[in-house]
Design a protein around this motif. Sequence first.
Motif, mmCIF file in Angstrom:
data_model
loop_
_atom_site.group_PDB
_atom_site.id
_atom_site.type_symbol
_atom_site.label_atom_id
_atom_site.label_comp_id
_atom_site.label_asym_id
_atom_site.label_seq_id
_atom_site.Cartn_x
_atom_site.Cartn_y
_atom_site.Cartn_z
ATOM 1 N N SER A 92 0.844 -1.190 0.000
ATOM 2 C CA SER A 92 0.000 0.000 0.000
ATOM 3 C C SER A 92 0.881 1.242 0.000
ATOM 4 O O SER A 92 2.007 1.220 0.510
ATOM 5 C CB SER A 92 -0.919 0.027 1.224
ATOM 6 O OG SER A 92 -1.796 1.143 1.164
ATOM 7 N N SER A 93 0.347 2.308 -0.584
ATOM 8 C CA SER A 93 1.026 3.604 -0.496
ATOM 9 C C SER A 93 0.584 4.340 0.755
ATOM 10 O O SER A 93 1.142 5.393 1.085
ATOM 11 C CB SER A 93 0.719 4.445 -1.736
ATOM 12 O OG SER A 93 -0.674 4.657 -1.862
ATOM 13 N N ASN A 94 -0.408 3.802 1.446
ATOM 14 C CA ASN A 94 -0.901 4.402 2.682
ATOM 15 C C ASN A 94 -0.182 3.754 3.862
ATOM 16 O O ASN A 94 -0.411 2.589 4.168
ATOM 17 C CB ASN A 94 -2.410 4.167 2.806
ATOM 18 C CG ASN A 94 -3.016 4.935 3.971
ATOM 19 O OD1 ASN A 94 -2.356 5.196 4.967
ATOM 20 N ND2 ASN A 94 -4.276 5.278 3.842
ATOM 21 N N PRO A 95 0.704 4.482 4.537
ATOM 22 C CA PRO A 95 1.479 3.872 5.623
ATOM 23 C C PRO A 95 0.613 3.372 6.765
ATOM 24 O O PRO A 95 0.979 2.412 7.452
ATOM 25 C CB PRO A 95 2.406 5.005 6.074
ATOM 26 C CG PRO A 95 1.755 6.262 5.596
ATOM 27 C CD PRO A 95 1.057 5.902 4.333
ATOM 28 N N TYR A 96 -0.568 3.986 6.947
ATOM 29 C CA TYR A 96 -1.440 3.550 8.034
ATOM 30 C C TYR A 96 -2.089 2.201 7.731
ATOM 31 O O TYR A 96 -2.415 1.443 8.647
ATOM 32 C CB TYR A 96 -2.490 4.621 8.328
ATOM 33 C CG TYR A 96 -1.886 5.843 8.982
ATOM 34 C CD1 TYR A 96 -1.499 5.821 10.325
ATOM 35 C CD2 TYR A 96 -1.657 6.998 8.258
ATOM 36 C CE1 TYR A 96 -0.926 6.925 10.924
ATOM 37 C CE2 TYR A 96 -1.081 8.114 8.848
ATOM 38 C CZ TYR A 96 -0.719 8.075 10.188
ATOM 39 O OH TYR A 96 -0.142 9.169 10.772
#
Length: 289
Positions: free
Chosen positions: A178-182
């Motif tokens: 994912s490009s979303n670290p969360y």
Amino acid sequence: MAILKIDPTLDRTSNIKNIYKENKYKNIKTADNYYDVFKNFWLVEKHIAKYGLTDDEHYANTLPAYEKAISLNYSILIPVQMNADGTIICFGEKCLGKATSESGYVCNLTDEKLKNLNVHGEKIPTLVEALDYIANRTPVIINIINDTFIGKIEDKVFDILNTYSQKYDCANFVAIMSSNPYTLAYAYNTVPQYTRILQEEKYQRDKYTFGIKTKLLRKMKLYKITYADFIATPIDLLPSSRALSKKPVGIIALDVTSQDEYTKKIKHCDNIVFSGFIPTVWGWYDKNW
């Protein structure tokens, strides 16, 4: 000599949870038995077909494209999103019109409309359908596309992956990107048995999901919360000083579309996600793939 401690009375998932709990993370991937424990060696030994192996007759994220990738011994990158009815589908664009004859957005797509939606005559599979078809014949990277709040899509994807990995005993052949670290931080705390890949992007917008400033993402300031095993970087950004600073984390080049492009950047990455050509390994880097 660094060695990861394993309790032979515990299963792989429990051992991995204990490793993260008891060891300093920076030492994990330098351990001599890292690949023996995590078994994600395929991420550096097996080229990755973007959305399946595509050509004029095999279209992205369709079962025939997955089958062709499997037949040529490639692993597969599969993007997933959640539609309006909460179904996880394999589709890489947020706008339907970029790959189908329909307009609108995936987030507004109902299950009923999904039944009649196709890509050049091929059905758009749900993640359940795709994994049932692949049936652990090759490793998969599941790219979770989520720029909203964390939890809803992730929980659904993880439930599907857990069912799949338990059926085929293949948690070591599943990775989450994912490009979303969360999203990856959530995966680390929820399903640590799956390898995590942080996707580096160009981040054209000023802000990303729920107000994260993109300058934090560009500089990978949130990398530390993901405990990512690999970083996936667009090939035109390589060599990436931000990615290289995270070594010994592996680096995967994204969007490689020609042998020439691959050859020029091969020394800056451990593997590639490719489309539009059949990659050939050259010279000193030949690992007999």
